[in-house]
Enzyme design. Sequence first.
Site, mmCIF file in Angstrom:
data_model
loop_
_atom_site.group_PDB
_atom_site.id
_atom_site.type_symbol
_atom_site.label_atom_id
_atom_site.label_comp_id
_atom_site.label_asym_id
_atom_site.label_seq_id
_atom_site.Cartn_x
_atom_site.Cartn_y
_atom_site.Cartn_z
ATOM 1 N N HIS A 1 0.782 -1.225 -0.025
ATOM 2 C CA HIS A 1 0.101 -0.052 0.054
ATOM 3 C C HIS A 1 0.958 1.264 0.012
ATOM 4 C CE1 HIS A 1 -3.213 -2.755 1.690
ATOM 5 N NE2 HIS A 1 -3.699 -2.334 0.327
ATOM 6 N N GLU B 1 1.904 4.061 2.814
ATOM 7 C CA GLU B 1 2.338 3.451 4.226
ATOM 8 C C GLU B 1 3.866 3.364 4.373
ATOM 9 O OE1 GLU B 1 0.241 -0.352 4.160
ATOM 10 O OE2 GLU B 1 -1.781 0.604 4.161
ATOM 11 N N ARG C 1 -2.969 4.911 -2.265
ATOM 12 C CA ARG C 1 -3.030 3.354 -1.763
ATOM 13 C C ARG C 1 -2.640 2.171 -2.555
ATOM 14 N NH1 ARG C 1 -5.431 0.260 2.609
ATOM 15 N NH2 ARG C 1 -6.764 -1.673 1.592
ATOM 16 N N HIS D 1 2.506 -3.425 6.836
ATOM 17 C CA HIS D 1 1.399 -2.352 6.615
ATOM 18 C C HIS D 1 1.598 -1.392 7.823
ATOM 19 C CE1 HIS D 1 -0.864 -4.422 3.266
ATOM 20 N NE2 HIS D 1 -0.203 -5.380 3.744
ATOM 21 N N GLU E 1 0.693 -4.441 10.890
ATOM 22 C CA GLU E 1 0.227 -2.930 10.883
ATOM 23 C C GLU E 1 1.088 -1.968 11.873
ATOM 24 O OE1 GLU E 1 -2.114 -1.950 8.638
ATOM 25 O OE2 GLU E 1 -2.966 -3.602 8.151
HETATM 26 ZN ZN LIG Z 1 -1.808 -1.654 3.940
#
Ligand SMILES: [Zn+2]
Length: 340
Positions: free
Chosen positions: A102, A105, A158, A227, A302
């Site tokens: 993404h 990020e 993204r 992420h 994340e």
């Molecule tokens: Zn992501």
Amino acid sequence: MSDLEDFNHVFADENNGSGFITENSGLINKEEQSQSRRAGFGWTSYHTLNEIYDWLDTLVAKYPGVVTSITGGRSYEGREIKGVKVSLRAGNPGVFIESGIHAREWITPAAVTYILNKLLTSEDPTIKDLAQSYDYYIFPSVNPDGYVFSHTTNRMWRKTRSRGNILCYGADPNRNWDFHWMVAGSSSNPCSDTYAGSSPASEIETQTLAAYITSVADKFDVYLSFHSYSQLLLFPYGHSQEKVSNYNELLSLGNEAAAALAKNNGTRYTVGNIYDAIYPASGGSMDWVRGTFNTPYTYTWELRDTGRYGFLLPAEQIIETAEETLNALVVILQHAKKNI
Ligand SMILES: [Zn+2]
């Protein structure tokens, strides 16, 4: 709130989160960029794709026979998905690491390159041991077109930059993998930030990276996808509540890793399978790897934070974020080493 959600409701007004094609929000920070150029490659600012790729090339030159250049595929706009393999000893099991799927990020390529640098330079015996115990296949930016676009034009981009639709560009490359595609948490609307693509692996980035992963799948037992944001450590699956065969092991190991992560700065992570820990979301890279190759240790991170800065995490937090993540990685890799 995490990147796995559709952020249209949050960002549609100010920064084109809906994916409509407009030239808005030129959020490139020129001053920050010129600072990073003066300082050379480091972890006090975020880097452009070219800076990251150039740095990977310097590693190949600096560590002959240890760091080799690998190509994970290519992008819609013709960029290489560039990575490095780090191998200090023959016959090691492998660890596969991808970040930046993404585009916005930015902390993820920053943290992953920091960890890569530590594997090559750390004098800490624990890190040295892990560096020598595995071969590492590391791809800091597996959505290079999106990453470049997030630097030049729209900081909140993204998706990929494919031109499949007349209205909107790109698909969500972490909804596009051919494993329970479009089952959950994905959109069929090309203008959505979670658009799964026109078909499974419709995106050239997904196709070519999947082919590369397949070519080395028998060489790695650990797969890590990075992420941001939300501070979660996730494992399969996202399409249903179906439990992987080593669910309990991944959960307890994840919790151990999260405890190690919290030691430096008190950063708290939540651990769980995607479906239960956040919400249903299918077509991600990790689930495809687990579902296709039955890779035993697969996690999706994340990284920081929980929303204060979100995707715009200040560069001053790169080193702390990477250091605490490395502590958690040590726990996972030491456990895997004993069990594979
Ligand atoms: Zn992501």
